[in-house]
Write a protein that holds these residues in place. Structure first.
Motif, PDB file in Angstrom:
ATOM      1  N   GLU A 131      -4.501  26.257  32.318  1.00 33.27           N
ATOM      2  CA  GLU A 131      -4.305  24.761  31.857  1.00 33.27           C
ATOM      3  C   GLU A 131      -4.172  23.946  33.256  1.00 33.27           C
TER       4      GLU A 131
ATOM      5  N   GLU B  82      -4.391  20.833  34.634  1.00 33.20           N
ATOM      6  CA  GLU B  82      -3.772  19.446  34.431  1.00 33.20           C
ATOM      7  C   GLU B  82      -2.071  19.549  34.045  1.00 33.20           C
ATOM      8  N   ARG B  83      -1.986  20.515  33.032  1.00 38.51           N
ATOM      9  CA  ARG B  83      -0.845  20.728  32.231  1.00 38.51           C
ATOM     10  C   ARG B  83       0.255  21.361  33.089  1.00 38.51           C
TER      11      ARG B  83
ATOM     12  N   ASP C  69      -9.382  11.462  34.432  1.00 37.64           N
ATOM     13  CA  ASP C  69     -10.535  11.646  33.105  1.00 37.64           C
ATOM     14  C   ASP C  69     -11.825  11.247  33.564  1.00 37.64           C
TER      15      ASP C  69
ATOM     16  N   ASP D  17     -13.449  13.498  35.732  1.00 33.51           N
ATOM     17  CA  ASP D  17     -13.700  14.892  35.199  1.00 33.51           C
ATOM     18  C   ASP D  17     -14.803  14.807  34.481  1.00 33.51           C
TER      19      ASP D  17
ATOM     20  N   GLN E 118     -15.623  20.727  34.073  1.00 35.62           N
ATOM     21  CA  GLN E 118     -14.480  19.910  33.560  1.00 35.62           C
ATOM     22  C   GLN E 118     -13.412  20.471  33.220  1.00 35.62           C
ATOM     23  N   GLY E 119     -12.182  19.982  33.892  1.00 34.11           N
ATOM     24  CA  GLY E 119     -10.831  20.602  33.460  1.00 34.11           C
ATOM     25  C   GLY E 119     -10.422  21.858  34.264  1.00 34.11           C
ATOM     26  N   SER E 120     -11.414  22.140  35.145  1.00 38.09           N
ATOM     27  CA  SER E 120     -11.258  23.432  36.108  1.00 38.09           C
ATOM     28  C   SER E 120     -10.118  23.547  37.191  1.00 38.09           C
TER      29      SER E 120
ATOM     30  N   PHE F  20      -6.884  20.817  39.197  1.00 38.68           N
ATOM     31  CA  PHE F  20      -6.098  19.585  39.301  1.00 38.68           C
ATOM     32  C   PHE F  20      -5.119  20.001  40.513  1.00 38.68           C
TER      33      PHE F  20
ATOM     34  N   ARG G 214      -8.290  26.800  36.943  1.00 36.49           N
ATOM     35  CA  ARG G 214      -8.473  27.599  36.010  1.00 36.49           C
ATOM     36  C   ARG G 214      -8.980  28.827  36.162  1.00 36.49           C
TER      37      ARG G 214
END
Length: 144
Positions: free
Chosen positions: A15, A17-18, A42, A45, A53-55, A57, A73
């Motif tokens: 994850e 971004e987390r 966002d 993204d 997407q979300g891969s 950060f 990721r």
């Protein structure tokens, strides 16, 4: 021979971004503004193809001194001990009980963020004490 002036530290993770936001809290780093033309990360993204997407950060040292941290990721889980880890220098110049108190105070700040205390390595006459920790995805780091 060329001298390298900058580098980034890259984390493989589940994850991005987390994990980036966790390290922002640990190190006082910040998430930079989104690319021009996007109001938020966002928004940026959502402009990417679904598989990207979300891969990834990243976060940066607001003073510009420390390296950029990049989080990507990957499909596999972490399986073994890190070969490279960060040492968060909270006890620099301190020794004995004063150093231990600084390490414990930082540990107490990080545990509510999701960090895990692994073990205390006590001073051995060569090295000062440090605390081995894990971040929210199990990556080892030291409070040094």
């Amino acid at each position: 021979m060329t001298s390298i002036k900058q580098f980034q530290v890259t984390f493989d993770c589940a994850e991005p971004e987390r994990l980036a936001r966790f390290w922002c809290e640990v190190l006082g780093y910040v998430v930079p503004p989104p690319p021009e033309g996007f109001a938020t990360w966002d928004d940026f993204d959502r402009s990417l193809p679904p598989e990207r997407q979300g891969s990834s950060f990243f976060c940066v040292d607001p003073s510009g001194v420390g390296p950029r941290l990049y989080f990507q990721r990957v499909p596999e889980d972490k399986v073994v001990k890190n070969r490279v880890h960060l040492c968060v220098r909270v006890g620099t110049g301190l020794v004995g009980e004063e150093r231990l108190a600084a390490l414990e105070a930082e540990c107490a700040r990080l545990v509510p963020l999701g960090a895990v205390r692994v073990r205390l390595l006590r001073a051995d006459g060569v090295n000062e004490s440090c605390l081995v920790m894990q971040d929210i995805e199990g990556n080892e780091f030291c409070l040094d």
